[in-house]
Design a protein around this motif. Structure first.
Motif, PDB file in Angstrom:
ATOM      1  N   GLY A   1      -2.044 -46.679 -18.050  1.00  0.00           N
ATOM      2  CA  GLY A   1      -2.644 -45.367 -18.213  1.00  0.00           C
ATOM      3  C   GLY A   1      -2.436 -44.727 -19.568  1.00  0.00           C
ATOM      4  N   ARG A   2      -1.768 -45.420 -20.510  1.00  0.00           N
ATOM      5  CA  ARG A   2      -1.507 -44.873 -21.835  1.00  0.00           C
ATOM      6  C   ARG A   2      -2.304 -45.637 -22.891  1.00  0.00           C
ATOM      7  NH1 ARG A   2       3.259 -42.257 -22.392  1.00  0.00           N
ATOM      8  NH2 ARG A   2       2.256 -41.456 -24.272  1.00  0.00           N
ATOM      9  N   VAL A   3      -2.942 -44.884 -23.789  1.00  0.00           N
ATOM     10  CA  VAL A   3      -3.647 -45.504 -24.909  1.00  0.00           C
ATOM     11  C   VAL A   3      -2.601 -45.993 -25.899  1.00  0.00           C
ATOM     12  CG1 VAL A   3      -5.267 -45.139 -26.801  1.00  0.00           C
ATOM     13  CG2 VAL A   3      -5.649 -44.013 -24.594  1.00  0.00           C
ATOM     14  N   SER A   4      -2.614 -47.287 -26.185  1.00  0.00           N
ATOM     15  CA  SER A   4      -1.547 -47.899 -26.979  1.00  0.00           C
ATOM     16  C   SER A   4      -2.125 -48.674 -28.145  1.00  0.00           C
ATOM     17  CB  SER A   4      -0.717 -48.839 -26.094  1.00  0.00           C
ATOM     18  OG  SER A   4       0.232 -49.554 -26.854  1.00  0.00           O
ATOM     19  N   GLY A   5      -1.292 -48.853 -29.185  1.00  0.00           N
ATOM     20  CA  GLY A   5      -1.663 -49.681 -30.310  1.00  0.00           C
ATOM     21  C   GLY A   5      -2.447 -48.932 -31.376  1.00  0.00           C
ATOM     22  N   PHE A   6      -3.012 -49.698 -32.318  1.00  0.00           N
ATOM     23  CA  PHE A   6      -3.709 -49.131 -33.464  1.00  0.00           C
ATOM     24  C   PHE A   6      -5.069 -49.800 -33.613  1.00  0.00           C
ATOM     25  CE2 PHE A   6       0.825 -49.267 -34.177  1.00  0.00           C
ATOM     26  CZ  PHE A   6       1.157 -48.018 -34.723  1.00  0.00           C
ATOM     27  N   ASP A   7      -6.109 -49.007 -33.836  1.00  0.00           N
ATOM     28  CA  ASP A   7      -7.384 -49.626 -34.172  1.00  0.00           C
ATOM     29  C   ASP A   7      -7.379 -49.960 -35.666  1.00  0.00           C
ATOM     30  OD1 ASP A   7      -8.079 -47.310 -35.671  1.00  0.00           O
ATOM     31  OD2 ASP A   7      -9.042 -46.388 -33.924  1.00  0.00           O
TER      32      ASP A   7
ATOM     33  N   GLY B   1       8.504 -57.739 -27.870  1.00  0.00           N
ATOM     34  CA  GLY B   1       8.298 -56.927 -29.064  1.00  0.00           C
ATOM     35  C   GLY B   1       7.122 -55.991 -28.895  1.00  0.00           C
ATOM     36  N   PRO B   2       6.795 -55.248 -29.945  1.00  0.00           N
ATOM     37  CA  PRO B   2       5.704 -54.269 -29.861  1.00  0.00           C
ATOM     38  C   PRO B   2       4.333 -54.920 -29.794  1.00  0.00           C
ATOM     39  CG  PRO B   2       6.566 -54.382 -32.097  1.00  0.00           C
ATOM     40  CD  PRO B   2       7.476 -55.224 -31.255  1.00  0.00           C
ATOM     41  N   ARG B   3       3.474 -54.354 -28.965  1.00  0.00           N
ATOM     42  CA  ARG B   3       2.078 -54.812 -28.868  1.00  0.00           C
ATOM     43  C   ARG B   3       1.230 -53.901 -29.763  1.00  0.00           C
ATOM     44  NH1 ARG B   3      -0.485 -57.017 -24.076  1.00  0.00           N
ATOM     45  NH2 ARG B   3       1.197 -56.108 -22.857  1.00  0.00           N
ATOM     46  N   LEU B   4       0.663 -54.470 -30.823  1.00  0.00           N
ATOM     47  CA  LEU B   4      -0.056 -53.672 -31.811  1.00  0.00           C
ATOM     48  C   LEU B   4      -1.542 -53.538 -31.501  1.00  0.00           C
ATOM     49  CD1 LEU B   4       1.562 -55.051 -35.102  1.00  0.00           C
ATOM     50  CD2 LEU B   4       2.311 -53.149 -33.655  1.00  0.00           C
ATOM     51  N   GLU B   5      -2.079 -54.448 -30.676  1.00  0.00           N
ATOM     52  CA  GLU B   5      -3.502 -54.405 -30.377  1.00  0.00           C
ATOM     53  C   GLU B   5      -3.833 -53.148 -29.581  1.00  0.00           C
ATOM     54  OE1 GLU B   5      -1.533 -56.938 -29.794  1.00  0.00           O
ATOM     55  OE2 GLU B   5      -2.174 -58.246 -31.435  1.00  0.00           O
ATOM     56  N   PRO B   6      -4.970 -52.516 -29.875  1.00  0.00           N
ATOM     57  CA  PRO B   6      -5.341 -51.302 -29.132  1.00  0.00           C
ATOM     58  C   PRO B   6      -5.712 -51.632 -27.690  1.00  0.00           C
ATOM     59  CG  PRO B   6      -7.125 -51.978 -30.592  1.00  0.00           C
ATOM     60  CD  PRO B   6      -5.964 -52.873 -30.903  1.00  0.00           C
ATOM     61  N   GLY B   7      -5.418 -50.714 -26.799  1.00  0.00           N
ATOM     62  CA  GLY B   7      -5.750 -50.900 -25.394  1.00  0.00           C
ATOM     63  C   GLY B   7      -5.111 -49.823 -24.547  1.00  0.00           C
ATOM     64  N   THR B   8      -5.427 -49.843 -23.279  1.00  0.00           N
ATOM     65  CA  THR B   8      -4.849 -48.895 -22.324  1.00  0.00           C
ATOM     66  C   THR B   8      -3.898 -49.653 -21.419  1.00  0.00           C
ATOM     67  OG1 THR B   8      -6.832 -47.512 -22.368  1.00  0.00           O
ATOM     68  CG2 THR B   8      -5.320 -47.202 -20.528  1.00  0.00           C
ATOM     69  N   ILE B   9      -2.651 -49.268 -21.433  1.00  0.00           N
ATOM     70  CA  ILE B   9      -1.620 -49.948 -20.654  1.00  0.00           C
ATOM     71  C   ILE B   9      -0.909 -48.908 -19.797  1.00  0.00           C
ATOM     72  CG2 ILE B   9       0.478 -51.345 -20.759  1.00  0.00           C
ATOM     73  CD1 ILE B   9      -0.453 -52.262 -23.544  1.00  0.00           C
TER      74      ILE B   9
ATOM     75  N   LEU C   1       8.885 -34.157 -36.323  1.00  0.00           N
ATOM     76  CA  LEU C   1       7.537 -34.651 -36.094  1.00  0.00           C
ATOM     77  C   LEU C   1       7.284 -34.921 -34.620  1.00  0.00           C
ATOM     78  CD1 LEU C   1       7.299 -37.290 -38.985  1.00  0.00           C
ATOM     79  CD2 LEU C   1       6.644 -34.872 -39.059  1.00  0.00           C
ATOM     80  N   LYS C   2       6.003 -34.961 -34.275  1.00  0.00           N
ATOM     81  CA  LYS C   2       5.556 -35.374 -32.955  1.00  0.00           C
ATOM     82  C   LYS C   2       4.962 -36.769 -33.076  1.00  0.00           C
ATOM     83  CE  LYS C   2       1.983 -34.190 -29.524  1.00  0.00           C
ATOM     84  NZ  LYS C   2       0.860 -33.266 -29.234  1.00  0.00           N
ATOM     85  N   PRO C   3       5.272 -37.686 -32.159  1.00  0.00           N
ATOM     86  CA  PRO C   3       4.696 -39.036 -32.266  1.00  0.00           C
ATOM     87  C   PRO C   3       3.171 -38.990 -32.334  1.00  0.00           C
ATOM     88  CG  PRO C   3       6.423 -38.992 -30.603  1.00  0.00           C
ATOM     89  CD  PRO C   3       6.185 -37.565 -31.004  1.00  0.00           C
ATOM     90  N   ALA C   4       2.625 -39.744 -33.272  1.00  0.00           N
ATOM     91  CA  ALA C   4       1.173 -39.780 -33.447  1.00  0.00           C
ATOM     92  C   ALA C   4       0.548 -40.994 -32.775  1.00  0.00           C
ATOM     93  CB  ALA C   4       0.826 -39.776 -34.935  1.00  0.00           C
ATOM     94  N   PHE C   5       1.358 -42.004 -32.453  1.00  0.00           N
ATOM     95  CA  PHE C   5       0.866 -43.240 -31.851  1.00  0.00           C
ATOM     96  C   PHE C   5       1.778 -43.657 -30.707  1.00  0.00           C
ATOM     97  CE2 PHE C   5      -0.203 -43.293 -36.367  1.00  0.00           C
ATOM     98  CZ  PHE C   5      -1.575 -43.461 -36.327  1.00  0.00           C
ATOM     99  N   THR C   6       1.197 -44.382 -29.774  1.00  0.00           N
ATOM    100  CA  THR C   6       1.956 -44.972 -28.680  1.00  0.00           C
ATOM    101  C   THR C   6       1.936 -46.489 -28.854  1.00  0.00           C
ATOM    102  OG1 THR C   6       1.395 -43.185 -27.159  1.00  0.00           O
ATOM    103  CG2 THR C   6       2.115 -45.263 -26.179  1.00  0.00           C
ATOM    104  N   VAL C   7       3.105 -47.094 -28.758  1.00  0.00           N
ATOM    105  CA  VAL C   7       3.206 -48.543 -28.868  1.00  0.00           C
ATOM    106  C   VAL C   7       3.966 -49.065 -27.654  1.00  0.00           C
ATOM    107  CG1 VAL C   7       4.105 -50.493 -30.197  1.00  0.00           C
ATOM    108  CG2 VAL C   7       3.153 -48.499 -31.384  1.00  0.00           C
ATOM    109  N   CYS C   8       3.341 -49.956 -26.925  1.00  0.00           N
ATOM    110  CA  CYS C   8       3.967 -50.524 -25.728  1.00  0.00           C
ATOM    111  C   CYS C   8       4.631 -51.854 -26.054  1.00  0.00           C
ATOM    112  CB  CYS C   8       2.927 -50.722 -24.626  1.00  0.00           C
ATOM    113  SG  CYS C   8       2.267 -49.174 -23.961  1.00  0.00           S
TER     114      CYS C   8
END
Length: 855
Positions: free
Chosen positions: A517-523, A507-515, A419-426
């Motif tokens: 330069g990367r779009v991170s988290g889940f809406d 730990g992982p930041r689940l809130e959506p945002g740009t960190i 698989l290819k990662p579908a989400f980015t988590v910072c």
């Protein structure tokens, strides 16, 4: 109209010269691409995962691939006959197994063998076992044969050493203090540029080497065509010859196959393996030009004739097959039949005693990775507390994420390599302000820079000598402490540079945002969709316990290049705590739970999800983010800690015998010491012994001792409307389990070809892989110590036995709709069985969507 004139008129008109050239070019391109596809990818050490070494042959049968490998590479996919002879003498297999094995063999090949002839053949070694020389020989092979096998004069060994040394410099991923200046060029171009000044080959006696390289075309495909034409390789033998040439450098070829695989996931083209093939072919051409004497010409003509001879095939009824190979295949089928007989009998004996689903709410539901090591811990945990129910699911918990450590802009893929990662988590520090987080990051960066500078000082070309002379004695205490197993484990990369208090808050930041330069988290929509998909895939849509533990896994070892190979393959060769914490965080989200209720999944208010990490080396299980738990769960958490401690002790006791720990020893301390001992070659056995994959409700297997040999995936087909979950299981976890199984299989049957040799002799090269000794090709597969304990095989070479509790029609639909699955089951790369409503094995898959009743 006469017959003659009709025949003439139906003949195709002669192709023009450009058409003939195009046809030849296309044929060669196909041969090049096919030869490259035959090489299995080799993941680098930083995220080493198990790979099916026969991946490029999935389109043909197991038997046919055995024949191809013997003929083209000289590698063996079956055990020596003394292995089967010992199994028969010890009662491991019997005449009944031989008879059943012969019946299974007859489904794929025509063979006149019977039980008596097989047993007679066991009295002597097969021709291939005594003489491993392939039919397809390269120029280097012929020259080595003329040299009488003198290692010091071996053209093959010298060529492989030179190519490997150059690849190590070109593909280096960080350790080298001095970088190759031409790494911006393509490999083939950079190699030709370097060879203009390299006189090693000439010093070895290959006087024409630089001239031969200079004479080659700039384009690697054209260079391959020139070499094949100069060598006189017949067109129908090109594919085998190219495969044979690549097999000499299968390790580096595997690394480039991995790079192509990884780039393909992101839609990028990568032809560097073709560059490497050109380098290998040009080497062969230089060796060819070196010799013009009659002895070599005669030997080479004979080699060409053998390579061009029609191969004997194996793989379908009525096909011809080498008699020796037929015997060995029959013996392997008999050996696997014996394994199946015992597994099926064990399942049948347990079916009547299998527990019925309880109406009483469980105190804890603990979801573990399907990894075979979890089977031992799950049994132990259920023994420690009958109020705990365990489940099995892929260890990335359905979240294909890229996890980015604090202060980085890129991370690693925490998902199966399919698989290819579908989400980015910072990563983030809980409760820290922007200013505080920046300060923590500066502290971490400073520590990492100091560590990097110190490492550079130790390894640089000049200061390394000063370092050894002045600081070597300072390491005496550390080395002695490590040898005694008293060192602390190496911190996980995501926590490296943090103090204990900060690590606890990270730990992982689940809130959506740009960190960074990367779009991170889940809406919100993504959270709800992922949460629903994961729960349905786990067949967990109701009857939730008060606590639901999502336990990823990883290992604790030191001085182990293959450390990531003991981590979670479903997490891409990384530890699984990030995925477990992400999944738990989303499933505890009140908004997500509200939305799930609208979709028919009601998670009670008094249910809490916890992320955890099972250390498979020590059988300790850590829990994360427990400070965020409501106080109402304090007593539940206390009991869970106690149950996990008891389960860990039971699991360590069970594993201690296989680890060679005396029953009189302090087992807990001994197991932990192994995880911290830099001299320990077997800190744990990993997935050795894996033999079965089961997809069924836990009540079918609860209480059944499968000896840490089974992948256990929870699945209830009655909750699977449309059989979408069954499709996921058969196309992903089952395939990955087969990869793992076949890697252990290959590393056992022929460790020289498909394994990594002696772990004690390993040297890490380029941060990519290992050499056995100080030269040669990159090693593939697993070390000998991963499958053998010095006296006997710990891993039994059997193909995976898959048992699925689902309607046969539903499984057939998946097989029919997915070519990859169809190839696995139809070509006998695994054995597929159906479980009936009572939990017994009812049917066996025979191929072509046909099943037979299991007696």
């Amino acid at each position: 109209m006469s017959t003659a004139s009709a025949v003439v008129r139906t003949q195709p008109k002669p192709a023009s010269e450009p058409e003939q050239i195009a046809s030849a070019s296309e044929r060669l391109d196909r041969a090049i691409d096919t030869a490259c596809q035959r090489i299995a990818p080799l993941w680098p050490l930083k995220h080493f995962v198990a790979v099916n070494p026969f991946l490029g042959f999935s389109g043909q049968s197991f038997a046919a691939t055995c024949s191809t490998m013997r003929r083209v590479t000289g590698a063996n996919m079956l055990m020596p006959r003394d292995f089967y002879r010992e199994a028969l003498a010890s009662g491991r297999i019997d005449d009944t197994d031989l008879a059943v094995g012969l019946r299974h063999l007859s489904m794929s090949i025509a063979s006149p063998l019977d039980v008596a002839s097989c047993k007679r053949a066991l009295t002597h070694e097969g021709t291939h076992q005594a003489n491993r020389h392939p039919v397809v020989a390269t120029v280097a092979d012929v020259l080595d044969a003329l040299a009488g096998g003198d290692r010091h004069a071996s053209r093959t060994a010298f060529m492989v050493d030179e190519i490997s040394r150059w690849c190590a410099a070109y593909f280096d991923e960080g350790p080298a203090a001095w970088k190759m200046p031409s790494r911006q060029l393509t490999p083939y171009t950079a190699w030709r540029e370097a060879m203009r000044f390299d006189r090693n080959a000439e010093a070895f006696g290959i006087k024409v080497f630089r001239a031969a390289v200079s004479a080659m075309p700039d384009d690697p495909r054209k260079a391959i065509a020139v070499v094949l034409d100069a060598l006189g390789i017949p067109s129908h033998a090109e594919e085998d010859y190219l495969h044979r040439a690549l097999f000499d450098i299968a390790g580096w070829a595997g690394h480039l196959r991995y790079l192509a695989w990884d780039n393909a996931l992101h839609g990028r083209q990568d032809d560097r393996l073709i560059d490497l093939l050109a380098i290998r072919l040009v080497w062969g051409y230089a060796l060819f030009r070196e010799r013009k004497d009659p002895a070599f010409k005669a030997a080479w003509s004979n080699a060409i004739a053998l390579a061009a001879s029609p191969p004997q095939h194996a793989g379908h009824a009525g096909s011809e097959i080498d008699p020796d190979l037929a015997v060995d295949l029959a013996l392997q089928h008999a050996y696997e039949t014996a394994t199946q007989r015992r597994l099926i009998a064990s399942i049948a004996s347990h079916a009547g005693a299998a527990a019925s689903p309880s109406a009483v709410r469980k105190a804890v539901q603990a979801v573990f990775c399907i990894d075979v090591r979890s089977e031992i811990f799950r049994r132990a945990l259920e023994t420690a507390s009958p109020e705990i129910e365990t489940l099995g699911f892929a260890g990335f918990f359905g979240f294909p994420i890229e996890y980015i450590p604090l202060g980085h802009t890129h991370g690693e893929a925490q998902c199966p390599v399919l698989l290819k990662p579908a989400f980015t988590v910072c990563e983030a520090v809980t409760g820290a302000s922007v200013v505080q987080e920046a300060g923590i990051l500066r502290q971490r960066t400073l520590r990492q820079r100091m560590a990097k500078a110190w490492t550079s000082f130790k390894l640089s070309a000049v200061s390394s000598f000063t370092f050894v002379e002045t600081s070597g004695l300072m390491y005496t205490a550390k080395i002695l402490g490590d040898a005694a197993g008293k060192t602390r484990t190496v911190p996980h990369p995501t926590s490296d540079g943090f103090d204990a208090a900060t690590r606890k808050r990270t730990g992982p930041r689940l809130e959506p945002g740009t960190i960074a330069g990367r779009v991170s988290g889940f809406d919100r929509a993504q959270r709800v969709a992922m949460a629903e998909a994961v729960l349905r895939a786990m067949s967990m849509t109701g009857d939730f316990a008060r606590l639901v533990l999502l336990a990823g896994h990883g290992s604790s070892t030191v001085n182990n290049p293959y450390a990531t190979g003991l981590d979670c393959g479903a997490c891409g060769g990384h530890t699984g705590e990030a995925n477990a914490r992400v999944a738990a965080g989303l499933l505890n989200d009140p908004d997500v739970r509200d939305a799930l209720r609208q979709r028919g999944i009601a998670i009670p208010d008094d249910t809490w999800f916890i992320g955890g990490l099972h250390d498979t080396t020590t059988d300790a299980l850590s829990l994360f983010d427990i400070d965020a738990m409501p106080a109402m769960f304090n007593s539940d958490l206390h009991r869970l800690h106690e149950d996990l401690d008891r389960a860990g002790a039971l699991a360590r006791m069970e594993r201690s015998a296989l680890l060679g720990i005396s029953a009189d020893a302090d087992i807990d301390a001994a197991v932990v010491a192994r995880s911290r001992d830099w001299s320990e070659v077997r800190p744990e056995w990993g997935l050795a012994g894996n033999a079965a994959f089961m997809a069924a409700p836990r009540e079918r297997t609860r209480g059944l001792d499968l000896g840490g040999r089974a992948f256990l995936h929870s699945y209830d087909w009655r909750k699977d409307a449309g059989f979408g979950v069954l499709e996921l299981i058969m196309t992903a976890p089952m395939v990955v389990a087969s990869w793992i199984n076949l890697q252990y299989y290959g590393s056992t049957v022929d460790n020289r070809a498909f394994g990594a040799g002696n772990k004690v002799l390993h040297n890490v090269v380029g941060g990519i892989g290992v050499l056995e000794g100080n030269a040669g090709d990159l090693k593939v597969g697993l070390p000998w110590q991963s499958v053998h304990d010095g006296q006997r095989f710990v891993h039994e070479p059997v193909r995976l036995n898959v048992f699925i509790a689902a309607p046969i029609e539903a499984m057939n639909a998946v097989i029919a709709n997915h070519q990859g699955v169809r190839e696995l089951v139809d070509n006998q790369w695994l054995h597929l069985f159906a479980l009936d409503e009572s939990g017994r094995v009812s049917h066996r898959y025979r191929g072509a969507l046909e099943w037979s009743e299991q007696s």
